[in-house]
Design a protein around this motif. Structure first.
Motif, PDB file in Angstrom:
ATOM      1  N   GLU A 177       0.842  -1.197   0.000  1.00  0.00           N
ATOM      2  CA  GLU A 177       0.000   0.000   0.000  1.00  0.00           C
ATOM      3  C   GLU A 177       0.876   1.247   0.000  1.00  0.00           C
ATOM      4  O   GLU A 177       1.776   1.391   0.803  1.00  0.00           O
ATOM      5  N   ILE A 178       0.572   2.150  -0.902  1.00  0.00           N
ATOM      6  CA  ILE A 178       1.341   3.385  -0.997  1.00  0.00           C
ATOM      7  C   ILE A 178       0.426   4.575  -0.712  1.00  0.00           C
ATOM      8  O   ILE A 178      -0.631   4.712  -1.332  1.00  0.00           O
ATOM      9  N   THR A 179       0.856   5.400   0.234  1.00  0.00           N
ATOM     10  CA  THR A 179       0.125   6.645   0.515  1.00  0.00           C
ATOM     11  C   THR A 179       1.082   7.810   0.236  1.00  0.00           C
ATOM     12  O   THR A 179       2.269   7.599  -0.015  1.00  0.00           O
ATOM     13  N   GLU A 180       0.542   9.010   0.317  1.00  0.00           N
ATOM     14  CA  GLU A 180       1.411  10.175   0.139  1.00  0.00           C
ATOM     15  C   GLU A 180       2.501  10.171   1.226  1.00  0.00           C
ATOM     16  O   GLU A 180       3.645  10.540   0.971  1.00  0.00           O
ATOM     17  N   ALA A 181       2.100   9.727   2.419  1.00  0.00           N
ATOM     18  CA  ALA A 181       3.078   9.667   3.520  1.00  0.00           C
ATOM     19  C   ALA A 181       4.212   8.687   3.205  1.00  0.00           C
ATOM     20  O   ALA A 181       5.371   8.927   3.559  1.00  0.00           O
ATOM     21  N   THR A 182       3.873   7.562   2.537  1.00  0.00           N
ATOM     22  CA  THR A 182       4.913   6.601   2.141  1.00  0.00           C
ATOM     23  C   THR A 182       5.935   7.297   1.248  1.00  0.00           C
ATOM     24  O   THR A 182       7.162   7.173   1.453  1.00  0.00           O
ATOM     25  N   THR A 199       8.063   9.792   3.243  1.00  0.00           N
ATOM     26  CA  THR A 199       9.006   9.137   4.154  1.00  0.00           C
ATOM     27  C   THR A 199      10.194   8.573   3.369  1.00  0.00           C
ATOM     28  O   THR A 199      11.359   8.750   3.758  1.00  0.00           O
ATOM     29  N   ILE A 200       9.895   7.894   2.278  1.00  0.00           N
ATOM     30  CA  ILE A 200      10.970   7.279   1.491  1.00  0.00           C
ATOM     31  C   ILE A 200      11.855   8.358   0.873  1.00  0.00           C
ATOM     32  O   ILE A 200      13.085   8.247   0.870  1.00  0.00           O
ATOM     33  N   ALA A 201      11.245   9.420   0.381  1.00  0.00           N
ATOM     34  CA  ALA A 201      12.033  10.510  -0.223  1.00  0.00           C
ATOM     35  C   ALA A 201      12.953  11.144   0.821  1.00  0.00           C
ATOM     36  O   ALA A 201      14.126  11.407   0.565  1.00  0.00           O
ATOM     37  N   ARG A 202      12.419  11.370   2.020  1.00  0.00           N
ATOM     38  CA  ARG A 202      13.240  12.002   3.070  1.00  0.00           C
ATOM     39  C   ARG A 202      14.409  11.111   3.459  1.00  0.00           C
ATOM     40  O   ARG A 202      15.479  11.586   3.815  1.00  0.00           O
ATOM     41  N   LYS A 203      14.188   9.796   3.399  1.00  0.00           N
ATOM     42  CA  LYS A 203      15.234   8.867   3.824  1.00  0.00           C
ATOM     43  C   LYS A 203      16.294   8.648   2.749  1.00  0.00           C
ATOM     44  O   LYS A 203      17.476   8.530   3.053  1.00  0.00           O
ATOM     45  N   TYR A 204      15.862   8.551   1.482  1.00  0.00           N
ATOM     46  CA  TYR A 204      16.794   8.043   0.467  1.00  0.00           C
ATOM     47  C   TYR A 204      17.118   8.989  -0.686  1.00  0.00           C
ATOM     48  O   TYR A 204      18.068   8.741  -1.424  1.00  0.00           O
ATOM     49  N   LEU A 205      16.324  10.047  -0.870  1.00  0.00           N
ATOM     50  CA  LEU A 205      16.518  10.846  -2.085  1.00  0.00           C
ATOM     51  C   LEU A 205      17.907  11.494  -2.129  1.00  0.00           C
ATOM     52  O   LEU A 205      18.587  11.457  -3.150  1.00  0.00           O
ATOM     53  N   LEU A 206      18.330  12.042  -1.014  1.00  0.00           N
ATOM     54  CA  LEU A 206      19.646  12.688  -0.991  1.00  0.00           C
ATOM     55  C   LEU A 206      20.752  11.669  -1.321  1.00  0.00           C
ATOM     56  O   LEU A 206      21.663  11.957  -2.103  1.00  0.00           O
ATOM     57  N   ALA A 207      20.621  10.484  -0.734  1.00  0.00           N
ATOM     58  CA  ALA A 207      21.628   9.439  -0.977  1.00  0.00           C
ATOM     59  C   ALA A 207      21.705   9.085  -2.461  1.00  0.00           C
ATOM     60  O   ALA A 207      22.802   8.966  -3.025  1.00  0.00           O
ATOM     61  N   VAL A 208      20.553   8.944  -3.098  1.00  0.00           N
ATOM     62  CA  VAL A 208      20.584   8.567  -4.519  1.00  0.00           C
ATOM     63  C   VAL A 208      21.070   9.739  -5.377  1.00  0.00           C
ATOM     64  O   VAL A 208      21.771   9.543  -6.370  1.00  0.00           O
ATOM     65  N   GLN A 209      20.751  10.942  -4.963  1.00  0.00           N
ATOM     66  CA  GLN A 209      21.295  12.107  -5.690  1.00  0.00           C
ATOM     67  C   GLN A 209      22.821  12.111  -5.616  1.00  0.00           C
ATOM     68  O   GLN A 209      23.514  12.396  -6.595  1.00  0.00           O
ATOM     69  N   GLU A 210      23.349  11.781  -4.444  1.00  0.00           N
ATOM     70  CA  GLU A 210      24.806  11.704  -4.290  1.00  0.00           C
ATOM     71  C   GLU A 210      25.388  10.585  -5.160  1.00  0.00           C
ATOM     72  O   GLU A 210      26.456  10.742  -5.750  1.00  0.00           O
ATOM     73  N   ALA A 211      24.675   9.458  -5.213  1.00  0.00           N
ATOM     74  CA  ALA A 211      25.123   8.354  -6.079  1.00  0.00           C
ATOM     75  C   ALA A 211      25.166   8.832  -7.531  1.00  0.00           C
ATOM     76  O   ALA A 211      26.075   8.472  -8.287  1.00  0.00           O
ATOM     77  N   GLY A 212      24.184   9.654  -7.901  1.00  0.00           N
ATOM     78  CA  GLY A 212      24.141  10.197  -9.263  1.00  0.00           C
ATOM     79  C   GLY A 212      25.363  11.058  -9.557  1.00  0.00           C
ATOM     80  O   GLY A 212      26.003  10.918 -10.607  1.00  0.00           O
TER      81      GLY A 212
END
Ligand SMILES: [Zn+2]
Length: 416
Positions: A137-142, A145-158
């Motif tokens: 189940e995916i909500t806006e909160a999901t 939460t995932i963006a706050r946890k991982y987006l910066l890390a993946v941007q750095e990987a980029g």
């Protein structure tokens, strides 16, 4: 991009002397009908503790390949690199493990989080992935939460990926993204959106190393809920297959299992999963090989056994220093460690069987094993004394290394 085969294995050893013995295990596997591509890996952490450099790993790999006449591809992995450490590896590696674990849990700029949430808003609701029965189940909160946890890390990987691509040419290397050295495991839903982010960054990842549920301590068996691991491992494979189609990622994208040596209790589940889903696998096992050197020295007896005992004595007294860099990936109960004086009384077979990873063997001691696992710095300090002992017992040690890799690892994970 350079393409990685379906099955590959991370090998390598602290002192760069067991390349041929490890490759021999893969040649034996090939004769048994299973081609697994060797990827020599050594992390920056390891290099800095032993004072080696990446050119030596390339030399070891090239030497072993030439000696055995290995005809299939082979690679050299810049393991767990970041923008700070990548330069040292550029000339010698054709496989880069982008480690962005340090950036997980740190939020990216609000504007990019908002862009991510907007882009994937159409995924809100029930995500049905072929092969996964229960609903995700995916909500806006999901998404948030995932963006706050991982987006910066993946941007750095980029950033890191583009830096390497600019220096080496995008067609000349294989990319892995690793998030295994974090404190929180990533579930299938995390993985799904991490893969979306990786695609958005234009990273042609061929392997991804999530943190799985349970403990992956160095050199010892898995600790955790086996049923939960098996369920999530299968779900991860199905999520990857689905995400590859949805986000146009490389078709051969597969899971990479770090600290993958010695996880005997989960190997049957891993083997079943990769063959059931026709999936690939990368298994990093480099850590296990240096302990086979010690086992070989101990069981050779005489002055070689004395060296093995000396290494234990030092490691025992320098516990905090040696364990520090590995704190998150070892669990040693000091009460279970034999004293160096006790160990000095042991004969070679007693030392070898306390160290050799045979679950259920009455002498096997995982605490002793883990301490020695991180004790390679002591062997490095012995320098030529250590290396010449390895040379003196080369054939005997090579057999320990080959047998450990082939029988306890490759057969259990890859060979049907
Ligand atoms: Zn790792």
């Amino acid at each position: 991009m350079k393409e990685l085969a379906r099955f590959s294995i991370g090998i390598g050893d602290r002192f760069g002397m067991q390349g041929q013995a490890q490759l021999q295990a893969l040649a034996d596997a090939r004769n048994l009908g299973c081609t697994i591509i060797p990827v020599w890996n050594k992390s920056y952490r390891e290099h800095s503790i032993i004072h080696t450099d990446p050119s030596q790993v390339r030399e070891e790999a090239d030497r072993a390949v030439a000696a055995l006449g290995w005809k299939d591809p082979y690679h050299v992995d810049a393991d767990h690199i970041s923008l700070k450490t990548v330069d040292l590896f550029l000339d010698y590696s054709d496989f880069f493990t982008l480690d962005v674990a340090d950036y997980t849990g740190k939020p990216a700029e609000e504007a990019s989080i908002a862009r991510f949430v907007n882009k994937y808003r159409n995924r809100i609701g029930h995500l049905s992935i072929p092969g996964i029965d229960e609903g995700l189940e995916i909500t806006e909160a999901t998404l948030l939460t995932i963006a706050r946890k991982y987006l910066l890390a993946v941007q750095e990987a980029g950033k890191l990926y583009r830096y390497i691509a600019e220096k080496k040419g995008a067609e000349n290397f294989i990319t892995e993204v690793s998030m295994d050295e974090t404190d929180q495991p990533q579930g299938p839903l995390d993985l799904f959106f991490i893969l979306a982010m990786i695609a958005d960054e234009g990273i042609p990842a061929q392997t991804i190393a999530p943190k799985f549920t349970g403990r992956f301590n160095k050199g010892v068996d898995y600790v955790g809920n086996l049923a939960q691991f098996e369920k999530e491992f299968n779900q991860d494979i199905l999520v990857i297959a689905y995400a590859v189609r949805e986000f146009e990622l490389p078709r051969n994208l597969k899971l990479s299992v770090h600290s993958g040596s010695d996880k005997f209790s989960i190997y049957p589940a891993i083997k079943k999963a990769i063959y059931t889903h026709n999936a690939g696998l990368h298994l990093k096992t480099a850590g296990t090989t240096w302990l086979e050197e010690l086992i070989g020295l101990a069981s050779a007896g005489g002055s070689a056994l004395t060296i093995a005992k000396k290494i234990y004595r030092e490691a025992y007294h320098r516990f905090d220093e040696l364990c520090g860099p590995y704190a998150t990936v070892i669990d040693i109960n000091r009460d279970q460690l034999p004293s160096p004086d006790q160990v000095d009384e042991w004969d070679g077979d007693t030392y070898a069987s306390a160290l050799r990873h045979i679950e259920g063997h009455p002498r096997y001691n995982p605490h002793f094993r883990q301490l020695l696992h991180v004790g390679y710095k002591v062997a490095a300090e012995l320098g030529e004394t250590y290396r010449s002992a390895l040379k003196a017992h080369e054939a005997h040690i090579a057999e320990q290394v080959r047998e450990n890799l082939l029988d306890r690892h490759i057969r259990q994970v890859f060979i049907q």
